[in-house]
Design a protein around this motif. Structure first.
Motif, short mmCIF file in Angstrom:
data_model
loop_
_atom_site.label_atom_id
_atom_site.label_comp_id
_atom_site.label_asym_id
_atom_site.label_seq_id
_atom_site.Cartn_x
_atom_site.Cartn_y
_atom_site.Cartn_z
N TYR A 1 0.86 -1.16 0.00
CA TYR A 1 0.00 0.00 0.00
C TYR A 1 0.91 1.23 0.00
O TYR A 1 2.09 1.13 0.32
CB TYR A 1 -0.89 0.02 1.25
CG TYR A 1 -1.95 -1.05 1.27
CD1 TYR A 1 -1.63 -2.40 1.47
CD2 TYR A 1 -3.30 -0.73 1.10
CE1 TYR A 1 -2.60 -3.38 1.48
CE2 TYR A 1 -4.29 -1.72 1.12
CZ TYR A 1 -3.93 -3.02 1.30
OH TYR A 1 -4.89 -4.00 1.32
N ARG A 2 0.33 2.37 -0.34
CA ARG A 2 1.11 3.60 -0.26
C ARG A 2 0.24 4.74 0.24
O ARG A 2 -0.99 4.69 0.12
CB ARG A 2 1.73 3.96 -1.61
CG ARG A 2 0.75 4.34 -2.70
CD ARG A 2 1.49 4.49 -4.03
NE ARG A 2 0.58 4.89 -5.10
CZ ARG A 2 0.93 4.96 -6.39
NH1 ARG A 2 2.20 4.68 -6.74
NH2 ARG A 2 0.06 5.33 -7.30
N GLN A 3 0.92 5.72 0.80
CA GLN A 3 0.21 6.87 1.34
C GLN A 3 0.91 8.15 0.92
O GLN A 3 2.08 8.37 1.27
CB GLN A 3 0.14 6.77 2.87
CG GLN A 3 -0.76 7.79 3.51
CD GLN A 3 -1.09 7.46 4.95
OE1 GLN A 3 -0.41 6.67 5.60
NE2 GLN A 3 -2.15 8.04 5.47
N HIS A 4 0.18 8.96 0.18
CA HIS A 4 0.67 10.27 -0.20
C HIS A 4 0.40 11.24 0.94
O HIS A 4 -0.56 11.05 1.70
CB HIS A 4 -0.01 10.76 -1.48
CG HIS A 4 0.24 9.90 -2.68
ND1 HIS A 4 -0.63 8.92 -3.08
CD2 HIS A 4 1.28 9.88 -3.55
CE1 HIS A 4 -0.14 8.33 -4.17
NE2 HIS A 4 1.01 8.89 -4.47
N ALA B 1 5.66 8.49 -2.38
CA ALA B 1 4.78 8.18 -1.24
C ALA B 1 5.56 7.33 -0.24
O ALA B 1 6.68 6.89 -0.53
CB ALA B 1 3.55 7.41 -1.70
N LYS C 1 -3.18 12.21 2.30
CA LYS C 1 -4.15 11.33 1.66
C LYS C 1 -4.29 10.03 2.46
O LYS C 1 -3.46 9.71 3.31
CB LYS C 1 -3.70 11.01 0.22
CG LYS C 1 -3.58 12.22 -0.67
CD LYS C 1 -4.92 12.76 -1.07
CE LYS C 1 -4.82 13.89 -2.07
NZ LYS C 1 -4.26 13.44 -3.36
N GLN C 2 -5.34 9.28 2.15
CA GLN C 2 -5.52 7.98 2.79
C GLN C 2 -4.61 6.94 2.14
O GLN C 2 -4.22 7.06 0.98
CB GLN C 2 -6.98 7.54 2.66
CG GLN C 2 -7.95 8.31 3.54
CD GLN C 2 -9.31 7.65 3.59
OE1 GLN C 2 -9.73 7.01 2.65
NE2 GLN C 2 -10.00 7.82 4.70
N ARG C 3 -4.30 5.93 2.91
CA ARG C 3 -3.51 4.82 2.39
C ARG C 3 -4.30 4.11 1.31
O ARG C 3 -5.51 3.88 1.47
CB ARG C 3 -3.16 3.86 3.53
CG ARG C 3 -2.01 2.94 3.25
CD ARG C 3 -1.62 2.20 4.53
NE ARG C 3 -1.07 3.09 5.55
CZ ARG C 3 -0.56 2.65 6.69
NH1 ARG C 3 -0.50 1.34 6.95
NH2 ARG C 3 -0.09 3.51 7.57
N GLU C 4 -3.62 3.73 0.21
CA GLU C 4 -4.29 3.09 -0.91
C GLU C 4 -3.55 1.82 -1.32
O GLU C 4 -2.33 1.71 -1.16
CB GLU C 4 -4.36 4.03 -2.11
CG GLU C 4 -3.00 4.44 -2.67
CD GLU C 4 -3.11 5.41 -3.84
OE1 GLU C 4 -4.18 6.02 -4.03
OE2 GLU C 4 -2.12 5.56 -4.57
#
Length: 121
Positions: free
Chosen positions: A37-40, A91, A43-46
């Motif tokens: 997963y990644r988080q900018h 991210a 922003k929310q984790r995606e």
């Protein structure tokens, strides 16, 4: 207890490549899905990509054709090969695993500490 340790993040130029690794250790009977997963910032984790114990994979549309997820079940390790990197891939990347610690326990959801990926010229 289960630990996930990530490695491989860093700074890369646009168009470059990086390979992330995540090794699971501790009380492990089996592992079901493993993913990245990644988080900018802000922003929310995606979800980026996930791979099941049987090898089935799923990717976010934004990384299809550029990223490849794989796993080594013998080493309890998941990898993310990232090619053709773009600035928007910048991210913090997190490893995730669904781990069965004992045959009679339920699956637990575990996360790594995160590794920074920065794509910039």
């Amino acid at each position: 207890q289960v630990q996930l340790v990530e490695s491989g993040g860093g700074l890369v130029r646009p168009g470059g490549s990086l390979r992330l690794s995540c090794a699971a250790s501790g009380s492990i009977f089996s592992i079901n899905a493993m993913g990245w997963y990644r988080q900018h910032p802000g922003k929310q984790r995606e979800l980026v990509a996930v791979v099941t114990s049987g090898g089935s994979t799923n990717y976010a549309d934004s990384v299809k054709g550029r990223f490849t997820i794989s796993r080594d079940n013998a080493k309890n390790t998941v990898y993310l090969q990232m090619n053709s990197l773009k600035p928007e891939d910048t991210a913090v990347y997190y490893c995730n695993a669904a781990v069965l610690s004992q045959p009679w326990s339920g699956y637990g959801d575990y996360w790594g500490q995160g590794t920074q990926v920065t794509v910039s010229s």
